[in-house]
Scaffold this active site. Structure first.
Site, PDB file in Angstrom:
ATOM      1  N   CYS A  16       0.842  -1.107   0.116  1.00 17.41           N
ATOM      2  CA  CYS A  16       0.102   0.080  -0.016  1.00 17.41           C
ATOM      3  C   CYS A  16       0.888   1.230   0.068  1.00 17.41           C
ATOM      4  O   CYS A  16       2.076   1.206  -0.328  1.00 17.41           O
ATOM      5  CB  CYS A  16      -0.733  -0.024   1.309  1.00 17.41           C
ATOM      6  SG  CYS A  16       0.166   0.088   2.635  1.00 17.41           S
ATOM      7  N   ARG A  61      -4.903   1.235   0.822  1.00 19.88           N
ATOM      8  CA  ARG A  61      -4.727  -0.386   0.816  1.00 19.88           C
ATOM      9  C   ARG A  61      -4.930  -1.131  -0.170  1.00 19.88           C
ATOM     10  O   ARG A  61      -5.853  -0.828  -0.916  1.00 19.88           O
ATOM     11  CB  ARG A  61      -5.338  -0.537   2.219  1.00 19.88           C
ATOM     12  CG  ARG A  61      -5.283  -2.311   2.468  1.00 19.88           C
ATOM     13  CD  ARG A  61      -5.523  -2.623   3.714  1.00 19.88           C
ATOM     14  NE  ARG A  61      -5.151  -3.873   4.264  1.00 19.88           N
ATOM     15  CZ  ARG A  61      -5.975  -4.911   4.612  1.00 19.88           C
ATOM     16  NH1 ARG A  61      -7.269  -4.714   4.517  1.00 19.88           N
ATOM     17  NH2 ARG A  61      -5.308  -6.283   4.705  1.00 19.88           N
ATOM     18  N   LEU A  62      -4.142  -1.951  -0.523  1.00 15.64           N
ATOM     19  CA  LEU A  62      -4.290  -3.159  -1.585  1.00 15.64           C
ATOM     20  C   LEU A  62      -4.513  -4.425  -0.899  1.00 15.64           C
ATOM     21  O   LEU A  62      -3.487  -4.912  -0.222  1.00 15.64           O
ATOM     22  CB  LEU A  62      -2.880  -3.077  -2.487  1.00 15.64           C
ATOM     23  CG  LEU A  62      -3.006  -4.467  -3.696  1.00 15.64           C
ATOM     24  CD1 LEU A  62      -4.006  -3.797  -4.707  1.00 15.64           C
ATOM     25  CD2 LEU A  62      -1.538  -4.574  -4.282  1.00 15.64           C
ATOM     26  N   ILE A  65      -4.686  -9.891   2.112  1.00 10.75           N
ATOM     27  CA  ILE A  65      -5.256 -10.953   3.228  1.00 10.75           C
ATOM     28  C   ILE A  65      -5.881 -10.192   4.433  1.00 10.75           C
ATOM     29  O   ILE A  65      -5.409  -8.945   4.599  1.00 10.75           O
ATOM     30  CB  ILE A  65      -3.844 -11.467   3.719  1.00 10.75           C
ATOM     31  CG1 ILE A  65      -3.083 -12.363   2.588  1.00 10.75           C
ATOM     32  CG2 ILE A  65      -4.106 -12.655   4.822  1.00 10.75           C
ATOM     33  CD1 ILE A  65      -1.683 -12.777   3.099  1.00 10.75           C
ATOM     34  N   ASN A  86       3.384  -0.228   5.184  1.00 11.80           N
ATOM     35  CA  ASN A  86       3.717  -0.486   4.225  1.00 11.80           C
ATOM     36  C   ASN A  86       4.722  -1.463   3.754  1.00 11.80           C
ATOM     37  O   ASN A  86       5.903  -1.489   4.179  1.00 11.80           O
ATOM     38  CB  ASN A  86       4.116   0.653   3.011  1.00 11.80           C
ATOM     39  CG  ASN A  86       4.229   0.208   1.638  1.00 11.80           C
ATOM     40  OD1 ASN A  86       5.246   0.998   1.042  1.00 11.80           O
ATOM     41  ND2 ASN A  86       3.763  -0.849   1.147  1.00 11.80           N
ATOM     42  N   GLY A  87       4.278  -2.923   3.885  1.00  7.42           N
ATOM     43  CA  GLY A  87       5.295  -3.945   3.675  1.00  7.42           C
ATOM     44  C   GLY A  87       4.749  -5.402   4.044  1.00  7.42           C
ATOM     45  O   GLY A  87       3.494  -5.480   4.106  1.00  7.42           O
ATOM     46  N   ASP A 109      -0.140  -8.929  10.361  1.00  2.20           N
ATOM     47  CA  ASP A 109       1.366  -8.900  10.720  1.00  2.20           C
ATOM     48  C   ASP A 109       1.564  -6.924  11.290  1.00  2.20           C
ATOM     49  O   ASP A 109       2.509  -6.834  11.790  1.00  2.20           O
ATOM     50  CB  ASP A 109       2.392  -8.973   9.696  1.00  2.20           C
ATOM     51  CG  ASP A 109       2.015  -8.305   8.269  1.00  2.20           C
ATOM     52  OD1 ASP A 109       1.131  -7.828   8.251  1.00  2.20           O
ATOM     53  OD2 ASP A 109       2.888  -8.404   7.520  1.00  2.20           O
ATOM     54  N   VAL A 291       7.892  -9.818 -21.228  1.00  2.66           N
ATOM     55  CA  VAL A 291       7.616  -8.563 -22.383  1.00  2.66           C
ATOM     56  C   VAL A 291       8.863  -8.896 -23.131  1.00  2.66           C
ATOM     57  O   VAL A 291      10.032  -9.265 -22.710  1.00  2.66           O
ATOM     58  CB  VAL A 291       7.576  -7.019 -21.843  1.00  2.66           C
ATOM     59  CG1 VAL A 291       6.240  -6.887 -20.956  1.00  2.66           C
ATOM     60  CG2 VAL A 291       8.766  -6.815 -21.119  1.00  2.66           C
ATOM     61  N   SER A 364       9.718 -11.429  -8.384  1.00  2.89           N
ATOM     62  CA  SER A 364      10.595 -10.950  -9.022  1.00  2.89           C
ATOM     63  C   SER A 364      12.170 -11.136  -8.645  1.00  2.89           C
ATOM     64  O   SER A 364      12.565 -11.373  -7.767  1.00  2.89           O
ATOM     65  CB  SER A 364      10.350  -9.377  -9.334  1.00  2.89           C
ATOM     66  OG  SER A 364      11.034  -8.754 -10.458  1.00  2.89           O
TER      67      SER A 364
END
Length: 618
Positions: A16, A61-62, A65, A86-87, A109, A291, A364
């Site tokens: 987020c 917020r994304l 969970i 954020n994390g 968390d 890509v 990634s």
């Protein structure tokens, strides 16, 4: 496996962004909402706010969970502490077991930060395994505690003016605060020309600073105190090669498992090289994303599809056109906040956009090169060992003579070998040398590259040149470019990027490897390749990492691309900071194939496009 299943039930993801400020401002709610809206892309699924007489906190917020119980800002039992975060904390369960006497109200968390701070105070960040950036406000003591993870995976910026302190995940949110004065920090332009990104804690917005990776910040009664809690330490341990390879294999499997924890589907980016191929092989996600381009030498799609076919998983791909690449650059500069001429940023944006149609979480491969010795620059220090036996004063004399000539590959080698590393090496991807910067710039140079890198070299006195190079690349290229673009390009598309190589436990293994297990005369990432070889079903473990290759070098010679760059180089803004005749010659020499100047040309062009976005538009 039982541990992993239980872990899924308790861990909340907090990918987020947050914003906030401390001041006596009366209209806090209206301002904090505008600031949070500026970073809507970091968290389109929800928002939360807290204000009192001293502070305002906002959170986007994304949801991944525990959507209901993970809302932020979050409070402790008596509401004397409030946090925005954020994390992701991977060792949440272990820490919760240590804090069993605290009353946990949620299964997320975020709450570990509240009770962990109550228990350990400023030592809290040392306890955390994960990627994080957070702000804790102590209402009783009117004190703020903030911290970033050891490698700076998640961002944190702050700005102080008189009795007002602004802080946020992205600088652009400050534009909405009435106390913020937008002013260009011109002294960083020369440094940007060298590094291709902002290498300092100062940013291109005067007065805005970055909290560096592995640091925490305390604010009380108008005073800021910053302390480092994490230091890089490369201590080679004597062990057999086989044991080292096995340890890498074990810790990578463990890290990938931790990074896959989610209540939503986890996908993965995939190129043709060892790093992402290793992660995809360990994770076996249902979906991967790649890509490429129509020009075969820049296209990794076929390699990616070969691996996914063997693993029996899906791969979605996209070929980026020259036109859409050029068109998206202003948006990229907006999301990045600061100028960056890393061409991979744009490729990363498109692969993130592709993945966002299906998933909210992607793995990634960033960080393997820096931790495990992936750059050919390191190999150059073990090649031609006879040259190093020449007395330094002779090599230095040769280097001084070579400096009289234009920069070319062979001459650059002689210059590097005839200078102390501290005087020459600023990272694996230097763009402009200091001599040429003077020919390019219309402004004075007040900050040298050596001043920027000096603190790192001083910390590593007595260490080998190879370790010094690795530390420079981690502190600058990795922390301030690679992880910066990874965060911004994924969050620009409202997805979470996870980087299993950048894990504190993986670092502990990598930092103890003997140099010979990282680089030899034949290849780089020696031990990592053999660990990957155990599981990867094709030969991508052998392949040199390309890292989202982009055909900018070729496109610049085509009329439309060339004319767009020439237009930018001919503007009033360009002439204010650069010597127009010289930079257009760089462009023309590249177009006419007299010299490969594409990185220098792109470096200047990206700065000008960034300037247009943040300073030319009303």
């Amino acid at each position: 496996m039982i541990f992993i299943v239980n872990y899924l039930k308790v861990l909340v993801n907090n990918m987020c962004g947050f914003v906030g400020f401390i001041s006596k401002e009366k209209k806090k709610k209206a301002i904090i909402k505008k600031m949070a809206e500026r970073i809507h892309h970091r968290g389109p699924d929800g928002e939360g706010f807290y204000t009192d007489d001293n502070i305002a906190l906002g959170h986007r917020r994304l949801s991944i969970i525990d959507v209901k119980n993970g809302r932020q800002p979050m409070f402790n039992e008596d509401k004397s502490l409030v946090v925005v975060f954020n994390g992701e904390i991977y060792n949440y369960q272990e820490l919760k077991a240590e804090l069993i006497h605290h009353d946990f109200k949620t299964n997320c968390d975020t709450e570990i930060l509240l009770h962990g701070y109550e228990e350990w105070g400023v030592d809290l960040p040392k306890k955390l395994r994960g990627m994080f950036s957070f702000v804790l406000w102590d209402k009783k003591e009117e004190k703020m505690f903030c911290a970033r993870d050891p490698f700076g995976i998640k961002p944190f910026y702050y700005y102080q003016k008189e009795d007002t302190l602004l802080f946020a995940s992205e600088i652009k949110s400050f534009l909405e605060h009435p106390s913020f004065e937008k002013e260009l920090n011109e002294k960083l332009i020369p440094s940007y020309l060298s590094f291709s990104f902002t290498p300092t804690t100062e940013t291109f917005f005067k007065g805005v600073n970055r909290l560096d990776a592995g640091h925490y910040l305390l604010y009380q009664e108008g005073n800021i105190t910053i302390e480092r809690y994490f230091n890089l330490d490369f201590t080679e341990e004597t062990d057999s090669y086989e044991n080292c390879v096995n340890r890498i294999a074990e810790i990578m499997e463990d890290s990938v498992k931790h990074h896959q924890i989610s209540d939503v589907e986890v996908g993965s980016f995939l190129s043709s090289g060892i790093d992402s191929s290793y992660i995809v092989t360990l994770a076996k996600p249902d979906k991967t994303y790649t890509v490429g381009y129509d020009i075969p030498k820049y296209n990794e799609i076929d390699y990616a599809k070969d691996l996914t076919k063997r693993l029996k998983i899906k791969n979605k791909s996209k070929k980026i056109t020259k036109e859409e690449y050029l068109k998206i650059i202003p948006d990229i500069m907006y999301y990045m906040d600061e100028p960056s001429s890393d061409p991979a940023s744009i490729a990363l944006y498109f692969v993130s956009k592709l993945a966002s149609k299906d998933v909210k979480v992607v793995l990634s491969g960033e960080g393997a090169d820096e931790l495990f010795g992936g750059y050919n620059t390191y190999r150059s220090y073990i090649e031609l060992p006879w040259y190093n036996k020449i007395p330094f004063f002779l090599r230095h004399a040769i280097a001084s003579f070579c400096k009289l000539f234009p920069e070319v590959r062979g001459i650059n080698f002689l210059i590097r070998r005839g200078e102390k590393l501290e005087d020459n090496y600023i990272g694996v991807n230097r763009v402009f040398g200091e001599k040429e910067r003077k020919k390019v710039l219309n402004i004075p140079i007040t900050l040298t590259d050596q001043e920027i890198t000096k603190p790192i070299y001083e910390e590593l006195k007595g260490q080998s040149d190879i370790i010094k190079m690795q530390a420079i690349d981690i502190n600058f290229w990795l922390m301030k470019d690679i992880l910066q673009k990874a965060d911004r390009m994924t969050m620009a598309n409202s997805i979470e990027g996870r980087v299993p190589f950048i894990d504190i436990e993986v670092y502990k293994v990598a930092s103890k490897l003997p140099f010979a297990f990282k680089v030899n005369k034949e290849t780089t990432k020696v031990a990592l390749r053999d660990a990957a070889k155990k599981v990867i079903p094709n030969e991508s473990y052998k392949k040199k990492k390309l890292g989202f290759p982009v055909p900018i070098r070729d496109w610049m010679r085509e009329p439309d691309f060339y004319e767009e760059i020439k237009r930018a180089f001919s503007t009033e803004i360009a002439s204010r900071y650069f010597k127009t005749e010289y930079i257009i010659k760089l462009l023309d020499d590249h177009k006419n194939e007299k010299k490969d100047n594409y990185r220098k040309v792109w470096n200047i062009y990206c700065f000008l496009k960034w300037y247009e976005v943040f300073f030319s538009q009303t």
